[in-house]
Design a protein around this motif. Structure first.
Motif, short mmCIF file in Angstrom:
data_model
loop_
_atom_site.label_atom_id
_atom_site.label_comp_id
_atom_site.label_asym_id
_atom_site.label_seq_id
_atom_site.Cartn_x
_atom_site.Cartn_y
_atom_site.Cartn_z
N VAL A 122 0.85 -1.19 0.00
CA VAL A 122 0.00 0.00 0.00
C VAL A 122 0.89 1.24 0.00
N VAL A 123 0.70 2.08 -0.99
CA VAL A 123 1.51 3.30 -1.09
C VAL A 123 1.11 4.28 0.01
N GLY A 124 2.13 4.91 0.62
CA GLY A 124 1.87 5.88 1.67
C GLY A 124 2.57 5.52 2.96
N ASP A 125 2.38 6.35 3.96
CA ASP A 125 3.00 6.10 5.26
C ASP A 125 2.33 4.90 5.94
N PRO A 126 3.10 4.16 6.73
CA PRO A 126 2.50 3.03 7.45
C PRO A 126 1.49 3.51 8.48
N LYS A 127 0.53 2.65 8.77
CA LYS A 127 -0.50 3.01 9.73
C LYS A 127 0.06 3.13 11.14
N SER A 128 1.07 2.31 11.46
CA SER A 128 1.72 2.36 12.77
C SER A 128 3.14 1.86 12.63
N SER A 129 3.93 2.05 13.68
CA SER A 129 5.33 1.63 13.65
C SER A 129 5.79 1.30 15.06
N GLY A 130 6.96 0.69 15.15
CA GLY A 130 7.52 0.33 16.44
C GLY A 130 8.24 -0.99 16.37
N SER A 131 8.53 -1.56 17.52
CA SER A 131 9.19 -2.85 17.58
C SER A 131 8.28 -3.94 17.02
N ALA A 132 8.89 -4.94 16.40
CA ALA A 132 8.10 -6.04 15.85
C ALA A 132 7.31 -6.75 16.93
N ASP A 133 7.83 -6.74 18.16
CA ASP A 133 7.10 -7.38 19.27
C ASP A 133 5.82 -6.63 19.61
N ASP A 134 5.76 -5.35 19.24
CA ASP A 134 4.58 -4.53 19.52
C ASP A 134 3.65 -4.41 18.33
N ALA A 135 3.93 -5.16 17.26
CA ALA A 135 3.09 -5.10 16.06
C ALA A 135 1.69 -5.60 16.39
N PRO A 136 0.67 -5.01 15.80
CA PRO A 136 -0.71 -5.44 16.08
C PRO A 136 -0.93 -6.87 15.60
N GLU A 137 -1.71 -7.62 16.37
CA GLU A 137 -2.06 -8.99 16.00
C GLU A 137 -3.24 -8.91 15.05
N VAL A 138 -2.94 -8.97 13.76
CA VAL A 138 -3.98 -8.79 12.74
C VAL A 138 -4.50 -10.16 12.31
N PRO A 139 -5.78 -10.44 12.57
CA PRO A 139 -6.33 -11.74 12.14
C PRO A 139 -6.38 -11.83 10.62
N ARG A 140 -6.07 -13.00 10.10
CA ARG A 140 -6.10 -13.20 8.66
C ARG A 140 -6.43 -14.66 8.36
N GLY A 141 -6.80 -14.90 7.11
CA GLY A 141 -7.07 -16.26 6.68
C GLY A 141 -8.26 -16.88 7.39
N ARG A 142 -8.07 -18.09 7.91
CA ARG A 142 -9.15 -18.83 8.52
C ARG A 142 -9.69 -18.14 9.76
N LEU A 143 -8.83 -17.39 10.47
CA LEU A 143 -9.29 -16.68 11.66
C LEU A 143 -10.35 -15.65 11.29
N LEU A 144 -10.21 -15.02 10.13
CA LEU A 144 -11.22 -14.06 9.69
C LEU A 144 -12.54 -14.77 9.37
N ARG A 145 -12.43 -15.93 8.73
CA ARG A 145 -13.65 -16.70 8.45
C ARG A 145 -14.34 -17.10 9.75
#
Length: 272
Positions: free
Chosen positions: A46-69
């Motif tokens: 996605v072109v543009g600034d990131p929505k958030s930043s910081g340490s990888a340990d603090d990255a948001p837990e984004v549900p994807r795949g089967r978890l979204l279903r």
């Protein structure tokens, strides 16, 4: 259906800029339109600034795949439970209103019932042996105390349905257990109702409840099934894009440099 793209299309992309240089370079790319960051949900740049930043340990837990279903299914179940709760509370209100006006309603019923007899005789309907009329009579014979207990029971049942709905909507572990236990308790009563009389609505509600219990126990690994809660958490954590990219970075650092000479100064631990 691509659940990832569908969710991003409705709620927007989830981009994140980690502080770790190696991981950062795996999630960004330069384009003619400017810097682009990889979405943690659908993996699109996605072109543009990131929505958030910081340490990888603090990255948001984004549900994807089967978890979204699973999230969609659980919210459908939550909505169904919420509708049931509203219906039960509405019935409780009607019972209270009926208890308060039972005398007047009984007088009106006794007064108007004879007026139906000529019509009933013409269509061959025996009012005196009618199950509907006898059912109404039995309702009028209930005491105020009994009606109050029925209304309180409906309110408690409605509250229970709302608790289920909240737990399932928020995808809480306690909500999954609560839904399974609460639904299972009432399954024998639903089976008994079906033995008394089979209707489309009763069969439909019974089928939904059985399917919900089995699906929750199996897919959410409840009661220790298929490894339990730890296995469930590890499964969805492994599907996280950030987890995948961190593993790739670690693999790159462990890969030996092609053509490097063996020796104490170069043991094949340099990154490519």
């Amino acid at each position: 259906m691509d659940w990832n793209l569908s969710t991003c299309g409705r709620h927007g992309h989830e981009t994140f800029a980690p502080d770790e240089p190696a991981l950062r370079e795996r999630l960004r790319v330069d384009t003619p339109a400017g810097e682009a960051w990889r979405c943690l949900r659908c993996a699109t740049y996605v072109v543009g600034d990131p929505k958030s930043s910081g340490s990888a340990d603090d990255a948001p837990e984004v549900p994807r795949g089967r978890l979204l279903r699973d999230k969609r299914i659980m919210r459908l179940l939550a909505a169904e439970r919420g509708i049931r709760g509203l219906g039960l509370l509405a019935l409780a209100v009607l019972v209270f209103v009926f208890r308060k006006s039972k005398g007047d309603l009984r007088a009106s019923f006794d007064k108007d019932l004879p007026l139906l007899r000529p019509l009933a005789d013409q269509i061959g309907w025996n009012i005196d042996s009618s199950k509907i009329v006898r059912g109404i009579d039995s309702v009028f014979s209930l005491s105020e105390k009994t009606l109050t207990l029925i209304a309180i029971g409906l309110i408690l049942y409605g509250i229970l349905e709302f608790v289920e709905a909240v737990g399932l909507w928020l995808m809480k572990r306690w909500g999954e257990y609560f839904a399974v236990v609460a639904t299972s308790i009432f399954l024998p009563l639903e089976i008994y109702d079906l033995t008394e009389k089979i209707t489309v609505l009763r069969v439909l509600l019974f089928g939904i409840n059985v399917a919900a219990v089995l699906w929750l126990i199996w897919s959410k690994r409840l009661f220790g099934l298929r490894g339990g809660g730890r296995a469930y958490h590890d499964e969805h954590h492994a599907e996280s894009l950030m987890t995948v990219e961190r593993a790739a970075v670690a693999q790159d650092h462990q890969r030996p440099v092609v053509g490097s000479s063996a020796g104490p100064a170069n043991e094949g631990n340099l990154p490519l």
